[in-house]
Design a protein around this motif. Structure first.
Motif, PDB file in Angstrom:
ATOM      1  N   LYS A  63      49.334  39.390  49.675  1.00 48.97           N
ATOM      2  CA  LYS A  63      49.928  40.332  48.720  1.00 48.97           C
ATOM      3  C   LYS A  63      50.900  39.621  47.789  1.00 48.97           C
ATOM      4  O   LYS A  63      51.449  40.244  46.873  1.00 48.97           O
ATOM      5  N   PRO A 103      53.444  39.940  56.238  1.00 53.39           N
ATOM      6  CA  PRO A 103      53.541  40.785  55.039  1.00 53.39           C
ATOM      7  C   PRO A 103      54.584  40.340  54.019  1.00 53.39           C
ATOM      8  O   PRO A 103      54.352  40.453  52.818  1.00 53.39           O
ATOM      9  N   ASN A 104      55.715  39.805  54.477  1.00 50.46           N
ATOM     10  CA  ASN A 104      56.781  39.457  53.535  1.00 50.46           C
ATOM     11  C   ASN A 104      56.870  37.961  53.257  1.00 50.46           C
ATOM     12  O   ASN A 104      57.717  37.524  52.480  1.00 50.46           O
ATOM     13  N   ASN A 157      53.174  45.973  60.206  1.00 48.93           N
ATOM     14  CA  ASN A 157      53.894  46.962  59.432  1.00 48.93           C
ATOM     15  C   ASN A 157      54.626  46.269  58.293  1.00 48.93           C
ATOM     16  O   ASN A 157      55.494  45.426  58.535  1.00 48.93           O
ATOM     17  N   LYS A 158      54.289  46.600  57.059  1.00 50.84           N
ATOM     18  CA  LYS A 158      54.830  45.881  55.908  1.00 50.84           C
ATOM     19  C   LYS A 158      56.337  46.060  55.748  1.00 50.84           C
ATOM     20  O   LYS A 158      57.004  45.221  55.168  1.00 50.84           O
ATOM     21  N   GLN A 159      56.874  47.163  56.241  1.00 52.26           N
ATOM     22  CA  GLN A 159      58.307  47.384  56.113  1.00 52.26           C
ATOM     23  C   GLN A 159      59.090  46.805  57.290  1.00 52.26           C
ATOM     24  O   GLN A 159      60.315  46.715  57.241  1.00 52.26           O
ATOM     25  N   PRO A 161      58.239  43.474  59.150  1.00 46.40           N
ATOM     26  CA  PRO A 161      57.249  42.393  59.220  1.00 46.40           C
ATOM     27  C   PRO A 161      57.223  41.614  60.529  1.00 46.40           C
ATOM     28  O   PRO A 161      56.330  40.802  60.726  1.00 46.40           O
ATOM     29  N   GLU A 208      51.240  52.751  54.488  1.00 44.66           N
ATOM     30  CA  GLU A 208      52.075  51.788  53.782  1.00 44.66           C
ATOM     31  C   GLU A 208      53.425  52.378  53.387  1.00 44.66           C
ATOM     32  O   GLU A 208      54.446  51.698  53.433  1.00 44.66           O
ATOM     33  N   ASN A 407      57.955  46.521  50.258  1.00 46.92           N
ATOM     34  CA  ASN A 407      56.850  45.662  49.874  1.00 46.92           C
ATOM     35  C   ASN A 407      56.436  45.950  48.435  1.00 46.92           C
ATOM     36  O   ASN A 407      56.776  46.989  47.865  1.00 46.92           O
TER      37      ASN A 407
END
Length: 453
Positions: A63, A103-104, A157-159, A161, A208, A407
């Motif tokens: 991403k 994710p981050n 989980n994107k929030q 990570p 998300e 994100n």
């Protein structure tokens, strides 16, 4: 079969007056023997001039950097594309399966290889192994007590990570919140609240925008011949700690039908709206296709009010649907079958397989920043294509509770913050919107931008 891969998928024997000529297709490509199988010659070709026959179990696209992709390949480990070039490294070896970028921070990646979860760090295109304790269990090759299986899912989980979810057999979900240092296990229960679910978890999906809302799919066979369908689709509203079976309503109209749910996707804007794909080829007496894709608009409702709608039409090829994904900001969903890709729009399905070989579609991802669809196949590698222009949208997105976004996101619709709610962007998040789209803040509501753009 020296010098060939042991997993042979097809074989052709050409008799001769001396030694037979043998041609085999296997998980390593195509090989030919002129001496009855004593020695073998590869017919794969070299580099980009060779055949493309990677059997993908899963893949992920970064991403953060669009030139980074990771893929899990049958018998060939995990592979990395870095700066648009595939790196000559078999990461972690064995059978590469599901894989994810952190994710981050896409410097880090996670990969399931022969059921064990591994972590790697990318340094100048080379992946080095990092300390990571895989979730409780055993190697999938220990069949006597195997609580794992090839193709087991992982999700992040994107929030949050450092949190990972890993599916297992026996309805067990393993969760770590500290990047693999410790794990706890959640056991799915049947509706009586006592009996353990025996099916394997095959898909884990996380909203998300509201990551407390999650869904699980198991490989439970749906059977309407003697009772209610159950134990196939579960919903959680507390980050996976407690689960509710929401299967009831799927496959209730057609008796005596064996099938299973194969995949699930969540509406990006409305996390209680979901679609599921089915491993079915059902048709009624009049030849109408049935039960390959269902939509539920109120997954949070009670079982008596929850509506599952069969949106199958004869425009889909008569084959099981193996994967499904929502196009964020629209009512459009894409599905993958053994014969290609289709998308649903304006109450019908449309073929979207131009230039694509006839192949089994295993996984799909959408890059919102570049508006491209990526597909992973079992036997023909990974492909991408621009998304078609969309002619219908799911309307505005309404924020009715406080939501934290950390994100990068892209929206093709207006956002309305209602009911004294707060929408917060933080953690370096970048929020992009389509031309003409806007954020509307109703009286009493707030938009907070804290270390975000």
């Amino acid at each position: 079969t020296a010098n060939t891969h042991c997993d042979i998928r097809a074989i052709q024997i050409i008799p001769t007056s001396t030694d037979d000529i043998i041609i085999i297709a296997n998980d390593g490509g195509v090989s030919k023997s002129y001496d009855g199988g004593t020695t073998w010659n590869s017919l794969n070709g070299v580099d980009k001039k060779g055949i493309m026959n990677s059997e993908l179990h899963g893949f992920d696209i970064s991403k953060i950097h669009e030139d980074r992709i990771i893929v899990g390949r049958q018998d060939n480990g995990t592979s990395l594309m870095f700066k648009n070039e595939w790196q000559n490294q078999n990461i972690f070896g064995g059978d590469g399966e599901e894989c994810l970028f952190k994710p981050n921070d896409d410097t880090y990646l996670y990969s399931v290889n022969n059921c064990e979860i591994r972590k790697g760090m990318i340094v100048n295109g080379v992946v080095t192994s990092q300390t990571f304790t895989s979730d409780p269990g055993i190697n999938c090759y220990t069949y006597a007590t195997a609580d794992k299986f090839l193709g087991r899912p992982i999700a992040m989980n994107k929030q949050f990570p450092n949190r990972m979810y890993a599916g297992k057999k026996g309805g067990m979900l393993n969760i770590t919140s500290d990047d693999g240092t410790t794990w706890n296990t959640v056991q799915l229960k049947e509706s009586d609240g006592v009996t353990n679910v025996s099916a394997s978890i095959v898909d884990i999906e996380i909203s998300e925008l509201q990551p407390n809302i999650m869904y699980i799919v198991t490989d439970q066979i749906l059977w309407n011949g003697s009772g209610t369908s159950k134990n196939s689709v579960f919903r959680s509203s507390d980050y996976g700690q407690n689960w509710t079976d929401i299967t009831t309503g799927i496959s209730q109209s057609i008796p005596n039908q064996w099938m299973s749910v194969t995949d699930l996707t969540i509406d990006y804007s409305y996390p209680n709206k979901i679609w599921v794909s089915m491993g079915s080829v059902k048709m009624d007496a009049a030849g109408q296709a049935l039960q390959r894709v269902y939509r539920c608009d109120n997954a949070d409702a009670s079982s008596t009010l929850r509506d599952w709608n069969d949106i199958t039409t004869n425009s889909i090829s008569p084959l099981p649907v193996t994967t499904i994904i929502n196009h964020p900001g629209t009512n459009r969903v894409f599905i993958g079958t053994d014969a290609g890709v289709f998308y649903y729009e304006n109450n019908d399905w449309h073929c979207f397989s131009k230039d694509l070989p006839i192949t089994w579609i295993k996984d799909m991802k959408i890059n919102q920043q570049t508006s491209e669809l990526y597909i992973g196949t079992y036997g023909n590698g990974i492909w991408k294509t621009p998304l078609p222009c969309f002619s219908s949208t799911s309307g505005n997105m309404e924020i009715t509770s406080s939501i934290l976004v950390q994100n990068n996101v892209f929206h093709n619709f207006d956002i309305i913050i209602k009911n004294n709610s707060t929408l917060t962007f933080t953690g370096g998040a970048i929020m992009s919107m389509g031309a003409g789209n806007k954020i509307i803040i109703e009286p009493g509501s707030k938009l907070v931008i804290d270390n975000a753009t």
